[in-house]
Every structure is written in C-alpha cells, then in structure tokens.
Design a protein around this motif. Structure first.
Motif, PDB file in Angstrom:
ATOM      1  N   MET A  87       0.805  -1.215   0.000  1.00  0.00           N
ATOM      2  CA  MET A  87       0.000   0.000   0.000  1.00  0.00           C
ATOM      3  C   MET A  87       0.843   1.273   0.000  1.00  0.00           C
ATOM      4  SD  MET A  87      -1.113   2.537   2.298  1.00  0.00           S
ATOM      5  CE  MET A  87      -1.272   1.840   3.941  1.00  0.00           C
ATOM      6  N   PRO A  88       1.867   1.402   0.875  1.00  0.00           N
ATOM      7  CA  PRO A  88       2.660   2.639   0.838  1.00  0.00           C
ATOM      8  C   PRO A  88       3.338   2.853  -0.521  1.00  0.00           C
ATOM      9  CG  PRO A  88       3.101   1.410   2.839  1.00  0.00           C
ATOM     10  CD  PRO A  88       2.301   0.512   1.959  1.00  0.00           C
ATOM     11  N   GLU A  89       3.897   1.785  -1.093  1.00  0.00           N
ATOM     12  CA  GLU A  89       4.566   1.903  -2.379  1.00  0.00           C
ATOM     13  C   GLU A  89       3.611   2.412  -3.454  1.00  0.00           C
ATOM     14  OE1 GLU A  89       4.734  -0.616  -0.238  1.00  0.00           O
ATOM     15  OE2 GLU A  89       6.460  -1.923  -0.622  1.00  0.00           O
ATOM     16  N   ARG A  90       2.397   1.869  -3.486  1.00  0.00           N
ATOM     17  CA  ARG A  90       1.435   2.272  -4.504  1.00  0.00           C
ATOM     18  C   ARG A  90       1.064   3.745  -4.358  1.00  0.00           C
ATOM     19  NH1 ARG A  90      -4.196  -0.931  -6.063  1.00  0.00           N
ATOM     20  NH2 ARG A  90      -4.818   0.461  -7.769  1.00  0.00           N
ATOM     21  N   LEU A  91       0.840   4.176  -3.137  1.00  0.00           N
ATOM     22  CA  LEU A  91       0.476   5.575  -2.913  1.00  0.00           C
ATOM     23  C   LEU A  91       1.638   6.507  -3.254  1.00  0.00           C
ATOM     24  CD1 LEU A  91      -1.510   5.298   0.452  1.00  0.00           C
ATOM     25  CD2 LEU A  91      -2.436   5.563  -1.859  1.00  0.00           C
ATOM     26  N   ILE A  92       2.833   6.168  -2.806  1.00  0.00           N
ATOM     27  CA  ILE A  92       3.983   7.035  -3.060  1.00  0.00           C
ATOM     28  C   ILE A  92       4.283   7.114  -4.544  1.00  0.00           C
ATOM     29  CG2 ILE A  92       6.457   7.345  -2.676  1.00  0.00           C
ATOM     30  CD1 ILE A  92       6.012   5.908   0.045  1.00  0.00           C
ATOM     31  N   ASN A  93       4.195   5.998  -5.244  1.00  0.00           N
ATOM     32  CA  ASN A  93       4.535   5.985  -6.665  1.00  0.00           C
ATOM     33  C   ASN A  93       3.554   6.774  -7.523  1.00  0.00           C
ATOM     34  OD1 ASN A  93       7.027   4.533  -7.018  1.00  0.00           O
ATOM     35  ND2 ASN A  93       5.952   2.686  -6.342  1.00  0.00           N
ATOM     36  N   SER A  94       2.417   7.165  -6.959  1.00  0.00           N
ATOM     37  CA  SER A  94       1.505   8.028  -7.708  1.00  0.00           C
ATOM     38  C   SER A  94       2.080   9.430  -7.879  1.00  0.00           C
ATOM     39  CB  SER A  94       0.142   8.098  -7.014  1.00  0.00           C
ATOM     40  OG  SER A  94       0.236   8.798  -5.785  1.00  0.00           O
ATOM     41  N   ASP A  95       2.941   9.845  -6.959  1.00  0.00           N
ATOM     42  CA  ASP A  95       3.628  11.144  -7.073  1.00  0.00           C
ATOM     43  C   ASP A  95       4.879  11.102  -6.188  1.00  0.00           C
ATOM     44  OD1 ASP A  95       4.428  13.754  -7.423  1.00  0.00           O
ATOM     45  OD2 ASP A  95       2.439  14.612  -7.060  1.00  0.00           O
ATOM     46  N   PRO A  96       5.895  10.339  -6.597  1.00  0.00           N
ATOM     47  CA  PRO A  96       7.058  10.105  -5.731  1.00  0.00           C
ATOM     48  C   PRO A  96       7.863  11.364  -5.428  1.00  0.00           C
ATOM     49  CG  PRO A  96       7.466   9.259  -7.931  1.00  0.00           C
ATOM     50  CD  PRO A  96       6.013   9.624  -7.875  1.00  0.00           C
ATOM     51  N   VAL A  97       7.966  12.271  -6.378  1.00  0.00           N
ATOM     52  CA  VAL A  97       8.754  13.478  -6.134  1.00  0.00           C
ATOM     53  C   VAL A  97       8.072  14.358  -5.096  1.00  0.00           C
ATOM     54  CG1 VAL A  97       9.629  15.601  -7.177  1.00  0.00           C
ATOM     55  CG2 VAL A  97       9.903  13.425  -8.370  1.00  0.00           C
ATOM     56  N   MET A  98       6.767  14.498  -5.199  1.00  0.00           N
ATOM     57  CA  MET A  98       6.035  15.274  -4.198  1.00  0.00           C
ATOM     58  C   MET A  98       6.226  14.672  -2.814  1.00  0.00           C
ATOM     59  SD  MET A  98       3.211  15.275  -2.059  1.00  0.00           S
ATOM     60  CE  MET A  98       2.087  14.044  -2.765  1.00  0.00           C
ATOM     61  N   PHE A  99       6.118  13.341  -2.725  1.00  0.00           N
ATOM     62  CA  PHE A  99       6.273  12.684  -1.426  1.00  0.00           C
ATOM     63  C   PHE A  99       7.673  12.908  -0.883  1.00  0.00           C
ATOM     64  CE2 PHE A  99       7.309   9.225   1.417  1.00  0.00           C
ATOM     65  CZ  PHE A  99       6.192   9.176   2.236  1.00  0.00           C
ATOM     66  N   MET A 100       8.676  12.744  -1.727  1.00  0.00           N
ATOM     67  CA  MET A 100      10.052  12.912  -1.276  1.00  0.00           C
ATOM     68  C   MET A 100      10.291  14.349  -0.813  1.00  0.00           C
ATOM     69  SD  MET A 100      13.252  14.161  -2.082  1.00  0.00           S
ATOM     70  CE  MET A 100      12.916  14.635  -3.769  1.00  0.00           C
ATOM     71  N   ARG A 101       9.789  15.317  -1.568  1.00  0.00           N
ATOM     72  CA  ARG A 101       9.967  16.719  -1.173  1.00  0.00           C
ATOM     73  C   ARG A 101       9.286  17.003   0.159  1.00  0.00           C
ATOM     74  NH1 ARG A 101       8.533  19.597  -6.992  1.00  0.00           N
ATOM     75  NH2 ARG A 101      10.560  19.267  -8.004  1.00  0.00           N
ATOM     76  N   SER A 102       8.084  16.460   0.341  1.00  0.00           N
ATOM     77  CA  SER A 102       7.372  16.695   1.604  1.00  0.00           C
ATOM     78  C   SER A 102       8.116  16.048   2.764  1.00  0.00           C
ATOM     79  CB  SER A 102       5.939  16.169   1.514  1.00  0.00           C
ATOM     80  OG  SER A 102       5.909  14.753   1.466  1.00  0.00           O
ATOM     81  N   ALA A 103       8.763  14.898   2.510  1.00  0.00           N
ATOM     82  CA  ALA A 103       9.543  14.252   3.565  1.00  0.00           C
ATOM     83  C   ALA A 103      10.737  15.110   3.950  1.00  0.00           C
ATOM     84  CB  ALA A 103      10.000  12.871   3.093  1.00  0.00           C
ATOM     85  N   LEU A 104      11.425  15.651   2.955  1.00  0.00           N
ATOM     86  CA  LEU A 104      12.576  16.505   3.243  1.00  0.00           C
ATOM     87  C   LEU A 104      12.173  17.744   4.035  1.00  0.00           C
ATOM     88  CD1 LEU A 104      14.538  16.439  -0.156  1.00  0.00           C
ATOM     89  CD2 LEU A 104      15.165  15.265   1.957  1.00  0.00           C
ATOM     90  N   ILE A 105      11.150  18.434   3.558  1.00  0.00           N
ATOM     91  CA  ILE A 105      10.734  19.674   4.224  1.00  0.00           C
ATOM     92  C   ILE A 105      10.131  19.367   5.587  1.00  0.00           C
ATOM     93  CG2 ILE A 105       9.252  21.702   4.082  1.00  0.00           C
ATOM     94  CD1 ILE A 105      11.643  21.671   2.133  1.00  0.00           C
ATOM     95  N   GLY A 106       9.381  18.259   5.676  1.00  0.00           N
ATOM     96  CA  GLY A 106       8.767  17.916   6.952  1.00  0.00           C
ATOM     97  C   GLY A 106       9.783  17.626   8.033  1.00  0.00           C
ATOM     98  N   LEU A 107      10.883  16.995   7.662  1.00  0.00           N
ATOM     99  CA  LEU A 107      11.917  16.664   8.639  1.00  0.00           C
ATOM    100  C   LEU A 107      12.852  17.829   8.923  1.00  0.00           C
ATOM    101  CD1 LEU A 107      12.754  13.052   7.423  1.00  0.00           C
ATOM    102  CD2 LEU A 107      11.780  13.657   9.644  1.00  0.00           C
ATOM    103  N   SER A 108      13.017  18.721   7.944  1.00  0.00           N
ATOM    104  CA  SER A 108      13.965  19.833   8.121  1.00  0.00           C
ATOM    105  C   SER A 108      13.294  21.099   8.610  1.00  0.00           C
ATOM    106  CB  SER A 108      14.682  20.127   6.798  1.00  0.00           C
ATOM    107  OG  SER A 108      13.762  20.621   5.830  1.00  0.00           O
TER     108      SER A 108
END
Length: 286
Positions: free
Chosen positions: A154-175
C-alpha cells in the motif's frame, strides 16, 4: 559535486553498492539516511578527502545501489558496507553517519566491532528508544515510521503516484525548511522516481519496526568501547524526550556529543559546524 572522486559499483554478494571514492589517508565511510542518497555528503566530502580516504556509499536499494535479496535490515546494510570497504582494502575504518545510515552504523559496530574504528551518529537516538518514547507529539513528526512499514504494498502504490512530491514533503517535513542545493535535490528526485527505491524505503522501515528491534533487543546489555560522537539538531525532534548522548552511552560508554543549530539535515544546513566537529573527532584518533 564530489570533485576528484571516482564512482564505483561493488558486488558485495546480496547487493550491488554504488559509491563515490576520493582522497588518501585513513579510511572514512559516509552513510546517508532517508529519503536521501550519498549526495547528502557533498558539502563536506571534498574537504574530508583532502586528509582522508573517503567512501560515500548508497545504502542497499537507495540511490543507485541494488538489493538482490529484498533484505533491508540494518544487519544486511551493515554487512554490505563492511564488504564494500574490504573490497577497497580496508579491514577497519571510521564511520560518519546520519539517520538510517547511523542506524546501520550502530548495527555495524555490534556485528563487526573489529571493522569500526570510531563512529559518528547524527540526529538519531537508538531505534528501541524511538519506539519506546513514541507519543502523539513524536508520531506526528515521525509518521513515516509507521506509514512506510505498512504491509501489502500500500505505501509503495500511494507514493509511486507522485514520488517526487512525497520525497519533497519528507525533506521539508523533517527539516522545517528548504536547506538543499538544487543539484542535491535533483539527485534525490531522480532516485525517488525509481520504484525500486520506494520499495527500499518501505522495506527499510518495515524492518525497523520488526526484525531490527529483535536484533537490538538481543544486543541489550552489550557495549562497544570505540570512540563515538553524537551530533543532533536543536530544531529537530531527537532530543525532545531524551538527551541523545545519555541515550547512546548505554551502547557506547565513550560517547560524547554536541548540539548543532539546525534541523534534521545537519550536513546540508550547517556544513561548516558539522565538518569541524567531525574533523576534531577524527584528529583525536590519528
């Protein structure tokens, strides 16, 4: 970035590890965390390579490294790196690490203590302590610990729908802010577009919620006496419940540490302060 470094890919058995290698001197292994790649070390790697033989590696499944067996435990990641360094002629080395790379380094120090001359752990407390102190405050900041660990794809399917957005949100969310160079962000985005990288993120956190805990519980009561430097950001979540140095002293009695005026991504936010702390640590061991 990484001027003067060469790129390598080493077959270490159950993984193919991609790394950049540069400089001469005592060997220093640099290990990144989620959701990044070895590129996170670009602000300090070239300066370190003026004095040391620097190896900046992608963890299995991350960046351009490949896992052959689907094992994303810290034990497997640690063994990869010991084999990588051995392939470069280093039976022992210093480890400088951040986030998931630091958890890999923790396991490496316990599984392969002869290989680890010293260890630097950036912006983490022990995995067991994260789960033990998880409350509503921490869960909001570390939501990815439970989300990425969910089974069934399930996480893979959701993330792969917009992986760059997810990755960017992870970076900003943690920093808490955008502290990343355009070149580094482009590399993180390139990696995130690879579904196998997303699978590695999820495999990593699934292991971190299960078998990694078993490994750490089995090591409770043991210690390692190699020099250990703990660095953490004053604007992050790591010291909200525990003093990081005190938390790590139960594993590494010689642990010392200092707080950096930064969020989670210390190296990219405060490279000069981190570089000085790492250099001072390594100089004392020369």
């Amino acid at each position: 970035m990484f001027e003067g470094f060469r790129e390598i890919k080493a077959d270490v058995g159950n993984a193919i590890i991609h790394a950049r290698v540069g400089g001469d001197g005592a060997p220093v292994l640099l290990l990144h965390g989620y959701p990044q790649t070895h590129v996170m070390w670009h602000p300090i790697a070239e300066t370190l390579a003026e004095t040391y033989h620097v190896v900046a590696a992608d963890l299995r499944g991350y960046g351009d490294s490949v896992a052959k067996d689907g094992d994303f435990t810290f034990r497997a990641m640690a063994l990869d790196m010991v084999k990588l360094m051995a392939s470069l002629g280093h039976s022992s080395f210093h480890v400088v690490s951040h986030d998931r790379g630091a958890r890999t380094a923790h396991r490496m120090a316990f599984d392969h203590p002869v290989a680890v001359k010293s260890i630097v752990l950036m912006d983490i407390i022990p995995t067991l302590d994260v789960w033990r102190t998880m409350d509503d405050w921490l869960a909001k900041r570390y939501y990815h610990w439970t989300f990425l660990a969910q089974p069934g794809g399930m996480p893979e399917r959701l993330i792969n729908s917009d992986p760059v957005m997810f990755m960017r949100s992870a970076l900003i969310g943690l920093s808490g802010s955008d502290v990343f160079s355009p070149e580094a962000k482009a590399e993180y985005e390139r990696a995130a577009r690879n579904p196998s990288v997303i699978a590695a993120w999820c495999g990593d956190y699934a292991a971190g919620a299960s078998v990694d805990l078993e490994h750490d519980r089995a090591s409770l009561g043991e210690t390692r006496d190699m020099p250990c430097l703990v660095l953490w950001g004053s604007k992050g979540a790591v010291d909200h419940h525990l003093n990081p140095v005190e938390a790590w002293t139960s594993w590494f009695p010689n642990a010392t540490g200092q707080v950096i005026d930064a969020g989670h991504f210390l190296v990219e936010e405060r490279p000069n302060e981190v570089l000085k702390a790492v250099q001072d640590h390594l100089r004392t061991l020369a």
